[in-house]
Design a protein around this motif. Structure first.
Motif, PDB file in Angstrom:
ATOM      1  N   THR A 155      38.155  47.666  40.589  1.00 42.64           N
ATOM      2  CA  THR A 155      39.252  46.701  40.714  1.00 42.64           C
ATOM      3  C   THR A 155      40.449  47.123  39.865  1.00 42.64           C
ATOM      4  N   LEU A 156      40.192  47.564  38.650  1.00 41.69           N
ATOM      5  CA  LEU A 156      41.272  48.035  37.786  1.00 41.69           C
ATOM      6  C   LEU A 156      41.961  49.259  38.384  1.00 41.69           C
ATOM      7  N   MET A 157      41.188  50.180  38.893  1.00 38.50           N
ATOM      8  CA  MET A 157      41.762  51.425  39.422  1.00 38.50           C
ATOM      9  C   MET A 157      42.539  51.169  40.712  1.00 38.50           C
ATOM     10  N   GLN A 158      42.035  50.298  41.577  1.00 42.72           N
ATOM     11  CA  GLN A 158      42.777  49.957  42.796  1.00 42.72           C
ATOM     12  C   GLN A 158      44.107  49.315  42.443  1.00 42.72           C
ATOM     13  N   SER A 159      44.116  48.463  41.441  1.00 40.77           N
ATOM     14  CA  SER A 159      45.336  47.764  41.042  1.00 40.77           C
ATOM     15  C   SER A 159      46.310  48.671  40.319  1.00 40.77           C
ATOM     16  N   ASN A 160      45.822  49.839  39.901  1.00 38.79           N
ATOM     17  CA  ASN A 160      46.634  50.762  39.122  1.00 38.79           C
ATOM     18  C   ASN A 160      47.416  51.734  39.998  1.00 38.79           C
ATOM     19  N   ILE A 161      47.155  51.709  41.305  1.00 34.94           N
ATOM     20  CA  ILE A 161      47.808  52.650  42.209  1.00 34.94           C
ATOM     21  C   ILE A 161      48.505  51.889  43.326  1.00 34.94           C
ATOM     22  N   ALA A 218      33.517  42.564  33.832  1.00 41.27           N
ATOM     23  CA  ALA A 218      34.858  42.531  33.250  1.00 41.27           C
ATOM     24  C   ALA A 218      35.277  43.913  32.782  1.00 41.27           C
ATOM     25  N   GLY A 219      36.597  44.101  32.674  1.00 38.44           N
ATOM     26  CA  GLY A 219      37.114  45.367  32.199  1.00 38.44           C
ATOM     27  C   GLY A 219      38.524  45.240  31.667  1.00 38.44           C
ATOM     28  N   LEU A 220      38.839  46.076  30.692  1.00 36.35           N
ATOM     29  CA  LEU A 220      40.179  46.164  30.111  1.00 36.35           C
ATOM     30  C   LEU A 220      40.645  47.601  30.238  1.00 36.35           C
ATOM     31  N   LEU A 221      41.840  47.790  30.784  1.00 35.01           N
ATOM     32  CA  LEU A 221      42.432  49.114  30.917  1.00 35.01           C
ATOM     33  C   LEU A 221      43.754  49.152  30.160  1.00 35.01           C
ATOM     34  N   ILE A 222      43.907  50.165  29.319  1.00 40.30           N
ATOM     35  CA  ILE A 222      45.162  50.435  28.624  1.00 40.30           C
ATOM     36  C   ILE A 222      45.588  51.841  29.001  1.00 40.30           C
ATOM     37  N   GLN A 223      46.847  52.000  29.395  1.00 39.21           N
ATOM     38  CA  GLN A 223      47.287  53.310  29.872  1.00 39.21           C
ATOM     39  C   GLN A 223      48.689  53.633  29.382  1.00 39.21           C
ATOM     40  N   MET A 266      45.741  46.150  31.933  1.00 30.02           N
ATOM     41  CA  MET A 266      45.163  45.254  32.932  1.00 30.02           C
ATOM     42  C   MET A 266      43.845  44.725  32.399  1.00 30.02           C
ATOM     43  N   LEU A 267      43.565  43.483  32.717  1.00 23.98           N
ATOM     44  CA  LEU A 267      42.307  42.883  32.306  1.00 23.98           C
ATOM     45  C   LEU A 267      41.738  42.131  33.506  1.00 23.98           C
ATOM     46  N   VAL A 268      40.510  42.450  33.877  1.00 26.98           N
ATOM     47  CA  VAL A 268      39.874  41.801  35.023  1.00 26.98           C
ATOM     48  C   VAL A 268      38.616  41.080  34.564  1.00 26.98           C
ATOM     49  N   ARG A 269      38.416  39.896  35.124  1.00 29.87           N
ATOM     50  CA  ARG A 269      37.178  39.135  34.919  1.00 29.87           C
ATOM     51  C   ARG A 269      36.684  38.684  36.289  1.00 29.87           C
ATOM     52  N   LEU A 270      35.612  39.301  36.738  1.00 34.98           N
ATOM     53  CA  LEU A 270      35.025  38.947  38.020  1.00 34.98           C
ATOM     54  C   LEU A 270      33.890  37.954  37.773  1.00 34.98           C
ATOM     55  N   THR A 271      34.060  36.769  38.287  1.00 34.87           N
ATOM     56  CA  THR A 271      33.037  35.729  38.122  1.00 34.87           C
ATOM     57  C   THR A 271      32.442  35.378  39.485  1.00 34.87           C
ATOM     58  N   MET A 292      33.825  29.549  39.821  1.00 29.75           N
ATOM     59  CA  MET A 292      34.945  30.049  39.026  1.00 29.75           C
ATOM     60  C   MET A 292      35.657  31.160  39.779  1.00 29.75           C
ATOM     61  N   SER A 293      36.987  31.155  39.701  1.00 29.04           N
ATOM     62  CA  SER A 293      37.785  32.180  40.368  1.00 29.04           C
ATOM     63  C   SER A 293      37.839  33.438  39.519  1.00 29.04           C
ATOM     64  N   SER A 294      37.727  34.573  40.170  1.00 34.94           N
ATOM     65  CA  SER A 294      37.903  35.847  39.477  1.00 34.94           C
ATOM     66  C   SER A 294      39.384  36.055  39.205  1.00 34.94           C
ATOM     67  N   GLU A 295      39.692  36.837  38.159  1.00 36.26           N
ATOM     68  CA  GLU A 295      41.087  37.010  37.741  1.00 36.26           C
ATOM     69  C   GLU A 295      41.383  38.473  37.433  1.00 36.26           C
ATOM     70  N   LEU A 296      42.586  38.891  37.809  1.00 38.00           N
ATOM     71  CA  LEU A 296      43.103  40.193  37.400  1.00 38.00           C
ATOM     72  C   LEU A 296      44.483  39.986  36.814  1.00 38.00           C
ATOM     73  N   HIS A 297      44.676  40.381  35.561  1.00 40.44           N
ATOM     74  CA  HIS A 297      45.941  40.181  34.863  1.00 40.44           C
ATOM     75  C   HIS A 297      46.550  41.534  34.512  1.00 40.44           C
ATOM     76  N   LYS A 298      47.833  41.711  34.872  1.00 44.82           N
ATOM     77  CA  LYS A 298      48.582  42.908  34.522  1.00 44.82           C
ATOM     78  C   LYS A 298      49.606  42.545  33.455  1.00 44.82           C
ATOM     79  N   PHE A 299      49.883  43.505  32.550  1.00 47.35           N
ATOM     80  CA  PHE A 299      50.864  43.247  31.498  1.00 47.35           C
ATOM     81  C   PHE A 299      51.418  44.566  30.981  1.00 47.35           C
ATOM     82  N   ILE A 300      52.582  44.489  30.364  1.00 49.22           N
ATOM     83  CA  ILE A 300      53.171  45.647  29.696  1.00 49.22           C
ATOM     84  C   ILE A 300      53.519  45.261  28.268  1.00 49.22           C
TER      85      ILE A 300
END
Length: 321
Positions: free
Chosen positions: A55-61, A179-184, A18-23, A1-9
């Motif tokens: 992963t969330l923090m790297q994608s956030n900067i 997995a992780g969910l970030l709201i900012q 952002m929501l990440v699922r590392l599989t 399974m592929s890991s996924e990182l999704h960004k949204f506003i």
């Protein structure tokens, strides 16, 4: 399974997510550890949460370099590290030197006597002469020295300090998924989804009910839901009343940056005397990568060449006229 990182506003609101699922990437990290006996479940959970958070923090900067998340202290887990590159390639490892008891949480794993720390390092890919990595360090306890048991709480505090932005982070991990969910909360200036708002209202917006409401909804996400549900289902269950714009997802992958040359450089930094001493005692030098398990061996000839090649790269000595 592929890991996924999704960004949204959230359209029209000063909030992003952002929501990440590392599989596959997470399972590869665990697979590399199997030869050494694997991790206790409690350590595996902590390291998985760190990897998702990194992963969330790297994608956030916007940063051309590695983000390195480290936790260290005085518990059985002496050091845990998750490293994420700008292209979302990642690796992680933990050093366990003591007994991990079933059910041990963050404080028992790392912060027995309030000596635990969390360090976030930004290491530029192309450092300028004299440039050092940026590092921020936060303790694993609160203002009243109460111990913090949730890694997300530690990182929310760090991001509030470093970015001055309210953040909600939900993390979970098991043997299959990290997995992780970030709201900012977004700063108002320069954000397209805040058109029509006045800059003078920024402080008020930062404390408004929109962010609080969305952060509260994020906090209702259960561990089993974050680990077991797909991204579409999670976002619909949490934010079905909100209008969300989603962006093209990223694909985190496992990758290790170790190499023969990097190990040679490490040995070179020890100096000729130290390397020769090891060779004399052991007959050769064997170095294993803690992240991927790769083994690098140096016999006496290989070890000598480390310093020979260094000498050949030095500029010629000036001649006396």
């Amino acid at each position: 399974m592929s890991s996924e990182l999704h960004k949204f506003i959230f359209d029209g609101l000063p909030v992003r997510g952002m929501l990440v699922r590392l599989t596959g990437a997470w399972q590869e990290i665990l697979k590399r550890r199997e030869a050494a006996g694997g991790y206790p479940p409690e350590v595996m959970q902590l390291l998985g949460e760190m990897t998702a958070a990194g992963t969330l923090m790297q994608s956030n900067i916007k940063f051309n370099g590695a983000l390195i998340l480290q936790i260290f202290g005085d518990g059985p887990v002496k050091l845990a590290v998750a490293e994420v590159q700008p292209d979302l390639s990642l690796r992680a490892t933990a050093t366990v030197t003591g007994t991990v008891e079933p059910g041990d949480t963050l404080s028992r794993l790392v912060n027995v006597n309030n000596l635990g720390r969390c360090a976030i390092t930004l290491d530029p890919k192309d450092r300028l002469p004299g440039q050092q990595p940026y590092q921020g360090v936060v303790p694993l306890f609160g203002d009243q020295h109460e111990k913090i048991e949730n890694l997300g709480d530690v990182l929310e505090h760090y991001m509030l300090q470093s970015e001055q932005l309210d953040t909600r982070m939900i993390l979970a991990a098991d043997g299959q998924v990290a997995a992780g969910l970030l709201i900012q909360r977004l700063p108002m200036q320069g954000q397209g989804n805040l058109q029509g708002q006045q800059r003078s209202d920024e402080d008020e917006i930062g404390r408004n009910e929109d962010y609080k409401r969305i952060a509260l909804l994020a906090g209702t996400l259960k561990r089993e839901e974050l680990l077991g549900l797909d991204v579409d289902t999670i976002l619909h269950r949490l934010f079905w009343e909100e209008k969300i714009t989603r962006f093209v997802p990223g694909t985190p992958t496992f990758a290790c940056s170790c190499s023969q040359e990097r190990v040679s450089s490490m040995l070179r930094s020890l100096g000729t005397a130290e390397v020769e001493s090891i060779i004399a005692e052991q007959g050769r030098i064997d170095v294993g990568c803690e992240f991927c398990g790769a083994q690098y061996g140096f016999d006496p000839v290989d070890a000598a060449q480390i310093f020979t090649s260094q000498a050949s790269q030095l500029p010629p000595a000036p001649t006396v006229q």
